[in-house]
Design an enzyme around this catalytic site. Structure first.
Site, short mmCIF file in Angstrom:
data_model
loop_
_atom_site.label_atom_id
_atom_site.label_comp_id
_atom_site.label_asym_id
_atom_site.label_seq_id
_atom_site.Cartn_x
_atom_site.Cartn_y
_atom_site.Cartn_z
N SER A 135 0.81 -1.30 -0.23
CA SER A 135 -0.01 -0.02 -0.01
C SER A 135 0.75 1.24 -0.07
O SER A 135 2.02 1.02 0.35
CB SER A 135 -0.88 -0.14 1.35
OG SER A 135 -1.51 1.30 1.53
N TYR A 149 -2.00 -0.73 10.74
CA TYR A 149 -2.03 -1.28 9.31
C TYR A 149 -0.96 -0.75 8.27
O TYR A 149 -0.41 -1.45 7.70
CB TYR A 149 -3.31 -0.54 8.42
CG TYR A 149 -3.53 -0.71 7.22
CD1 TYR A 149 -3.83 -1.94 6.64
CD2 TYR A 149 -3.27 0.42 6.24
CE1 TYR A 149 -4.00 -1.99 5.26
CE2 TYR A 149 -3.24 0.17 4.91
CZ TYR A 149 -3.46 -1.18 4.44
OH TYR A 149 -3.67 -1.52 3.01
#
Length: 283
Positions: A135, A149
């Site tokens: 990501s 995360y």
């Protein structure tokens, strides 16, 4: 040329778009999800080229067994896309051990389970391509409420770099793909969990999470169908990149962080390099 693909987290988002496009292009696809029924209901094609499987990423024995089924069915695996994962919202102090542990179990250890059990076959053939989905949050972590995360995705970027250095001499490619914001279900409640505990002073962090879920969700610039095309193009490259950032927003985030890092390093260079022994550069 048709290839055998193994795609995790294939029942939604980037994974589902990729599976659909691969099957339409004539490739063989083994796709996994926690729920096999959900996967078969969403994938429109039903042919011998499609092998849907339920798999628990957090159980390495189940991962090994699932990969064995794929090898028995297709005879080998050419391309792996470690796409499965989920988001976790909450300030770092708010999130509890079990919540953090589970996020790492799926986002990090799950991919490592797949990699360890895929590599023997690729090493034997001297070919293969592993694509790990990270990501933009694996390079830029200045998002209050998403620290854990982001940490999982930093880990994906890190082990992907090391893995590429380890297996490239064996004829195997590794690419870490780091998307920006794509218009998928990722920011929905199905894919984005939030911690149970709240601490009043971190209200601003929870506001960031709220903005993502309510304002950004559905308005992302990235087209998942175009991302699927990129994965297929990557698989055809003789020398694919170790890192690929997807989306114009991802490039903006990366370039800004690089500029900030360079400025910070120069501003504190004298302090940073002051730790060497005095005679380290003596002739």
């Amino acid at each position: 040329m048709s290839k055998v693909w193994f795609v995790t987290g294939a029942s939604k988002g980037l994974g589902l778009n990729l599976v659909e496009k691969l099957l339409k292009s004539g490739h063989k696809v083994a796709a996994t999800s926690r729920n096999k029924k959900q996967l078969t209901e969403k994938v429109s094609e039903n042919s011998d080229n499609f092998l849907p499987l339920a798999m628990d990423l957090t159980d390495e024995n189940d991962v090994k067994s699932t990969i064995g089924k794929v090898l028995s069915y297709f005879g080998g695996i050419d391309v792996v896309v470690n796409n499965a994962g989920y988001g976790l919202g909450g300030a770092i102090e708010e999130l509890q051990h079990d919540e953090v542990h589970q996020n790492f179990d799926v986002n990090v250890y799950g991919s490592l389970h797949v990699i360890r059990n895929i590599l023997p076959g690729m090493r034997e053939r001297g070919s293969g391509h592993i694509m790990n989905i990270a990501s933009i949050g694996g390079f830029v972590a200045t998002f209050p409420g998403y620290g854990i995360y982001c940490a999982t995705k930093f880990a994906v970027q890190g082990f992907s770099e090391a893995l590429e250095a380890e297996v490239k001499p064996l004829g195997i490619h590794v690419t870490c793909v780091s998307p920006g914001y794509f218009r998928t279900e990722f920011l929905s409640s199905d894919s984005m969990q939030t911690g149970e505990r709240t601490i009043d002073v971190y209200e601003f962090a929870r506001e960031t999470v709220r903005v993502h879920a309510q304002d950004i969700h559905g308005n992302q610039a990235g087209d998942p169908a175009k991302a699927a095309d990129v994965f297929i193009k990557l698989s055809k490259m003789d020398n694919p990149p170790t890192h690929l950032y997807l989306g114009s927003d991802a490039y903006e985030f990366v370039n800004q962080k690089i500029a900030n890092l360079q400025e910070m390093m120069e501003a504190h260079k004298s302090l940073g390099v002051s730790t060497d022994f005095e005679n380290v550069n003596a002739s």
